[in-house]
Enzyme design. Structure first.
Site, PDB file in Angstrom:
ATOM      1  N   SER A   7      -2.626 -15.832 -49.482  1.00  0.00           N
ATOM      2  CA  SER A   7      -3.051 -14.958 -49.201  1.00  0.00           C
ATOM      3  C   SER A   7      -3.189 -13.091 -49.638  1.00  0.00           C
ATOM      4  O   SER A   7      -1.593 -13.480 -50.201  1.00  0.00           O
ATOM      5  CB  SER A   7      -2.522 -13.874 -47.483  1.00  0.00           C
ATOM      6  OG  SER A   7      -2.551 -12.554 -46.957  1.00  0.00           O
ATOM      7  N   HIS A  32      -7.153 -15.753 -48.881  1.00  0.00           N
ATOM      8  CA  HIS A  32      -7.272 -15.658 -47.957  1.00  0.00           C
ATOM      9  C   HIS A  32      -7.577 -14.038 -48.030  1.00  0.00           C
ATOM     10  O   HIS A  32      -6.317 -13.221 -48.928  1.00  0.00           O
ATOM     11  CB  HIS A  32      -6.056 -15.498 -46.602  1.00  0.00           C
ATOM     12  CG  HIS A  32      -6.045 -14.986 -45.299  1.00  0.00           C
ATOM     13  ND1 HIS A  32      -7.100 -16.268 -44.313  1.00  0.00           N
ATOM     14  CD2 HIS A  32      -4.985 -14.538 -45.133  1.00  0.00           C
ATOM     15  CE1 HIS A  32      -6.697 -15.319 -43.498  1.00  0.00           C
ATOM     16  NE2 HIS A  32      -5.463 -14.798 -43.504  1.00  0.00           N
ATOM     17  N   ASP A  34      -7.221 -10.718 -46.433  1.00  0.00           N
ATOM     18  CA  ASP A  34      -6.424  -9.653 -45.123  1.00  0.00           C
ATOM     19  C   ASP A  34      -7.261  -8.354 -44.824  1.00  0.00           C
ATOM     20  O   ASP A  34      -6.722  -7.893 -45.956  1.00  0.00           O
ATOM     21  CB  ASP A  34      -5.460  -9.600 -45.118  1.00  0.00           C
ATOM     22  CG  ASP A  34      -4.568 -10.884 -44.482  1.00  0.00           C
ATOM     23  OD1 ASP A  34      -5.347 -11.643 -43.567  1.00  0.00           O
ATOM     24  OD2 ASP A  34      -3.615 -11.978 -45.009  1.00  0.00           O
ATOM     25  N   MET A  36      -7.598  -4.616 -42.686  1.00  0.00           N
ATOM     26  CA  MET A  36      -6.528  -4.443 -41.905  1.00  0.00           C
ATOM     27  C   MET A  36      -7.513  -2.896 -42.017  1.00  0.00           C
ATOM     28  O   MET A  36      -7.423  -2.202 -43.134  1.00  0.00           O
ATOM     29  CB  MET A  36      -5.875  -3.532 -42.421  1.00  0.00           C
ATOM     30  CG  MET A  36      -5.050  -5.561 -42.149  1.00  0.00           C
ATOM     31  SD  MET A  36      -3.003  -5.374 -42.354  1.00  0.00           S
ATOM     32  CE  MET A  36      -2.717  -7.303 -42.919  1.00  0.00           C
ATOM     33  N   HIS A  65     -10.193 -12.586 -43.156  1.00  0.00           N
ATOM     34  CA  HIS A  65      -9.453 -12.026 -41.860  1.00  0.00           C
ATOM     35  C   HIS A  65      -9.602 -11.173 -41.473  1.00  0.00           C
ATOM     36  O   HIS A  65      -8.857 -10.122 -41.970  1.00  0.00           O
ATOM     37  CB  HIS A  65      -8.375 -12.900 -41.848  1.00  0.00           C
ATOM     38  CG  HIS A  65      -7.470 -12.452 -40.525  1.00  0.00           C
ATOM     39  ND1 HIS A  65      -6.400 -12.434 -40.985  1.00  0.00           N
ATOM     40  CD2 HIS A  65      -7.911 -12.371 -39.376  1.00  0.00           C
ATOM     41  CE1 HIS A  65      -5.444 -12.535 -39.323  1.00  0.00           C
ATOM     42  NE2 HIS A  65      -6.936 -11.848 -38.698  1.00  0.00           N
ATOM     43  N   MET A  67      -9.010  -8.118 -39.574  1.00  0.00           N
ATOM     44  CA  MET A  67      -8.558  -7.614 -38.237  1.00  0.00           C
ATOM     45  C   MET A  67      -8.938  -6.114 -38.683  1.00  0.00           C
ATOM     46  O   MET A  67      -8.145  -4.880 -38.545  1.00  0.00           O
ATOM     47  CB  MET A  67      -6.893  -7.783 -38.930  1.00  0.00           C
ATOM     48  CG  MET A  67      -6.524  -8.615 -39.149  1.00  0.00           C
ATOM     49  SD  MET A  67      -4.724  -8.582 -39.962  1.00  0.00           S
ATOM     50  CE  MET A  67      -5.465  -9.482 -41.377  1.00  0.00           C
ATOM     51  N   MET A 136      -2.723 -16.853 -34.802  1.00  0.00           N
ATOM     52  CA  MET A 136      -1.972 -15.931 -34.891  1.00  0.00           C
ATOM     53  C   MET A 136      -0.678 -16.177 -35.228  1.00  0.00           C
ATOM     54  O   MET A 136       0.022 -15.732 -33.640  1.00  0.00           O
ATOM     55  CB  MET A 136      -1.469 -14.428 -35.136  1.00  0.00           C
ATOM     56  CG  MET A 136      -2.969 -13.867 -35.586  1.00  0.00           C
ATOM     57  SD  MET A 136      -3.149 -13.713 -37.391  1.00  0.00           S
ATOM     58  CE  MET A 136      -1.829 -12.469 -38.199  1.00  0.00           C
ATOM     59  N   GLY A 141      -0.566  -7.127 -39.163  1.00  0.00           N
ATOM     60  CA  GLY A 141      -0.694  -5.798 -39.276  1.00  0.00           C
ATOM     61  C   GLY A 141       0.405  -5.523 -40.790  1.00  0.00           C
ATOM     62  O   GLY A 141      -0.038  -4.927 -41.456  1.00  0.00           O
ATOM     63  N   PHE A 142       1.250  -7.088 -40.919  1.00  0.00           N
ATOM     64  CA  PHE A 142       2.246  -6.617 -42.494  1.00  0.00           C
ATOM     65  C   PHE A 142       1.981  -8.385 -43.005  1.00  0.00           C
ATOM     66  O   PHE A 142       2.209  -9.461 -41.666  1.00  0.00           O
ATOM     67  CB  PHE A 142       3.583  -6.524 -41.815  1.00  0.00           C
ATOM     68  CG  PHE A 142       3.023  -4.830 -41.520  1.00  0.00           C
ATOM     69  CD1 PHE A 142       3.324  -3.848 -41.355  1.00  0.00           C
ATOM     70  CD2 PHE A 142       3.353  -4.933 -40.144  1.00  0.00           C
ATOM     71  CE1 PHE A 142       3.090  -2.117 -41.617  1.00  0.00           C
ATOM     72  CE2 PHE A 142       2.574  -3.186 -39.454  1.00  0.00           C
ATOM     73  CZ  PHE A 142       2.836  -2.120 -40.452  1.00  0.00           C
ATOM     74  N   GLY A 144       5.211 -11.271 -44.503  1.00  0.00           N
ATOM     75  CA  GLY A 144       6.894 -11.021 -44.574  1.00  0.00           C
ATOM     76  C   GLY A 144       7.674 -10.677 -42.804  1.00  0.00           C
ATOM     77  O   GLY A 144       8.271 -10.449 -42.965  1.00  0.00           O
ATOM     78  N   ASP A 174      -1.820 -18.020 -39.585  1.00  0.00           N
ATOM     79  CA  ASP A 174      -1.365 -17.479 -40.021  1.00  0.00           C
ATOM     80  C   ASP A 174      -0.338 -16.419 -40.097  1.00  0.00           C
ATOM     81  O   ASP A 174      -0.244 -15.954 -38.614  1.00  0.00           O
ATOM     82  CB  ASP A 174      -2.465 -16.557 -39.724  1.00  0.00           C
ATOM     83  CG  ASP A 174      -2.828 -15.404 -40.871  1.00  0.00           C
ATOM     84  OD1 ASP A 174      -1.479 -15.340 -41.406  1.00  0.00           O
ATOM     85  OD2 ASP A 174      -3.443 -14.842 -40.748  1.00  0.00           O
ATOM     86  N   GLY A 196       1.214 -16.094 -47.148  1.00  0.00           N
ATOM     87  CA  GLY A 196       1.715 -15.025 -47.876  1.00  0.00           C
ATOM     88  C   GLY A 196       2.932 -14.671 -49.036  1.00  0.00           C
ATOM     89  O   GLY A 196       2.781 -14.921 -50.014  1.00  0.00           O
ATOM     90  N   SER A 197       3.591 -13.997 -48.225  1.00  0.00           N
ATOM     91  CA  SER A 197       4.325 -13.428 -49.107  1.00  0.00           C
ATOM     92  C   SER A 197       5.377 -14.756 -49.406  1.00  0.00           C
ATOM     93  O   SER A 197       6.217 -14.588 -50.918  1.00  0.00           O
ATOM     94  CB  SER A 197       6.147 -12.958 -48.295  1.00  0.00           C
ATOM     95  OG  SER A 197       6.203 -13.533 -47.191  1.00  0.00           O
TER      96      SER A 197
HETATM   97  C1  DX5 Z   1      -0.887 -10.504 -40.970  1.00  0.00           C
HETATM   98  C2  DX5 Z   1      -1.910 -11.113 -42.076  1.00  0.00           C
HETATM   99  C3  DX5 Z   1      -1.132 -12.438 -42.831  1.00  0.00           C
HETATM  100  C4  DX5 Z   1      -0.353 -12.374 -43.879  1.00  0.00           C
HETATM  101  C5  DX5 Z   1       1.202 -13.442 -43.712  1.00  0.00           C
HETATM  102  O1  DX5 Z   1      -1.528  -9.387 -40.310  1.00  0.00           O
HETATM  103  O2  DX5 Z   1      -3.154 -11.490 -41.460  1.00  0.00           O
HETATM  104  O3  DX5 Z   1      -2.230 -13.219 -43.277  1.00  0.00           O
HETATM  105  O4  DX5 Z   1      -0.579 -11.317 -44.831  1.00  0.00           O
HETATM  106  O5  DX5 Z   1       1.682 -12.840 -45.046  1.00  0.00           O
HETATM  107  P1  DX5 Z   1       3.446 -14.222 -44.163  1.00  0.00           P
HETATM  108  O6  DX5 Z   1       2.379 -15.546 -44.828  1.00  0.00           O
HETATM  109  O7  DX5 Z   1       4.067 -13.237 -45.477  1.00  0.00           O
HETATM  110  O8  DX5 Z   1       3.037 -13.789 -42.938  1.00  0.00           O
HETATM  111 ZN    ZN Z   2      -4.226 -12.934 -42.624  1.00  0.00          ZN
END
Ligand code: DX5
Ligand code: ZN
Length: 216
Positions: A7, A32, A34, A36, A65, A67, A136, A141-142, A144, A174, A196-197
């Site tokens: 991500s 990916h 994201d 928002m 993705h 959101m 999900m 939304g975030f 980590g 995800d 992501g993280s």
């Molecule tokens: C959350 C995102 C994810 C997120 C994943 O709202 O849709 O794609 O960035 O990040 P990690 O892998 O750090 O949970």
């Molecule tokens: Zn995502």
């Protein structure tokens, strides 16, 4: 083999291209993306111009993705030659079937995502029409956040429905995916993992992607 979609949300935005090249070198399958809007989720990330700035810089396809509320009016702007999937949230689409049709009409594969509180049963009437189901495993939304284990049961249920009905949608997960839980999600039936993280927080981003891809 587990496909990996790192991500972009957790990348270093000041060095986005370098980070994309690192994940490409490690063998990532998708980028990916994201998106928002500060309404559907309590955060704002970035939009299509950022994604388009990367067009042609790597050959990795985009896994978009959305959101966002009312995604239909933004679908066009995320269609590029590199866009493989556009995924919308079940919770954000009053006319989900129409939205899926709109994505397909652009020649792009269509996905549907469900939040942790949304049951798999809510997708019963759309599974035949989608190319991907995104479970999900955090509240969106975030980056980590911590993995929510009940997502595994949803993945197993989806895998069972897919097998029983001979359907072809890919199963993606995800949120909170790490090298420690990736094998378990794959065994539950996940085909594409978003991370992501775990990827962009690693000391060696390329090596981390390779490590995910080595999971058997
Ligand atoms: C959350 C995102 C994810 C997120 C994943 O709202 O849709 O794609 O960035 O990040 P990690 O892998 O750090 O949970
Ligand atoms: Zn995502």
């Amino acid at each position: 083999m587990l496909k990996l979609a790192p991500s972009i949300l957790s990348a270093d935005f000041a060095c986005l291209l370098e980070d994309m090249q690192k994940i490409a070198r490690g063998g990532a399958d998708y980028i990916h993306v994201d998106v928002m809007d500060g309404h559907f989720v309590p955060n704002i990330s970035f939009g299509a111009p950022v994604m388009k700035a990367l067009n042609g810089k790597t050959s990795l396809p985009y896994d978009v993705h959305l959101m966002i509320e009312a995604p239909d009016q933004y679908i066009d702007s995320f269609v590029t030659p590199q866009t493989a999937y556009i995924t919308v949230h079940q919770e954000a689409c009053v006319h989900l079937h129409r939205t899926i049709q709109n994505i397909h009409a652009k020649g792009v594969k269509a996905g549907v995502a469900i939040n942790p509180a949304t049951p798999v049963s809510s997708l019963e009437c759309i599974l035949e029409d989608v190319d991907l189901v995104l479970v999900m495993s955090v509240n969106p939304g975030f980056g980590g956040q911590k993995f929510i284990p009940s997502a595994l049961e949803k993945v197993k249920t989806l895998a069972e429905i897919k097998r029983a009905k001979g359907l072809s949608f890919a199963i993606e997960i995800d949120g909170g995916i790490t090298l420690d839980n990736a094998k378990a999600v794959m065994e539950a039936g996940v085909e594409i993992a978003v991370a992501g993280s775990a990827v962009f927080g690693a000391a060696d981003v390329s090596q981390c992607v390779s490590d995910f891809k080595a999971i058997r």
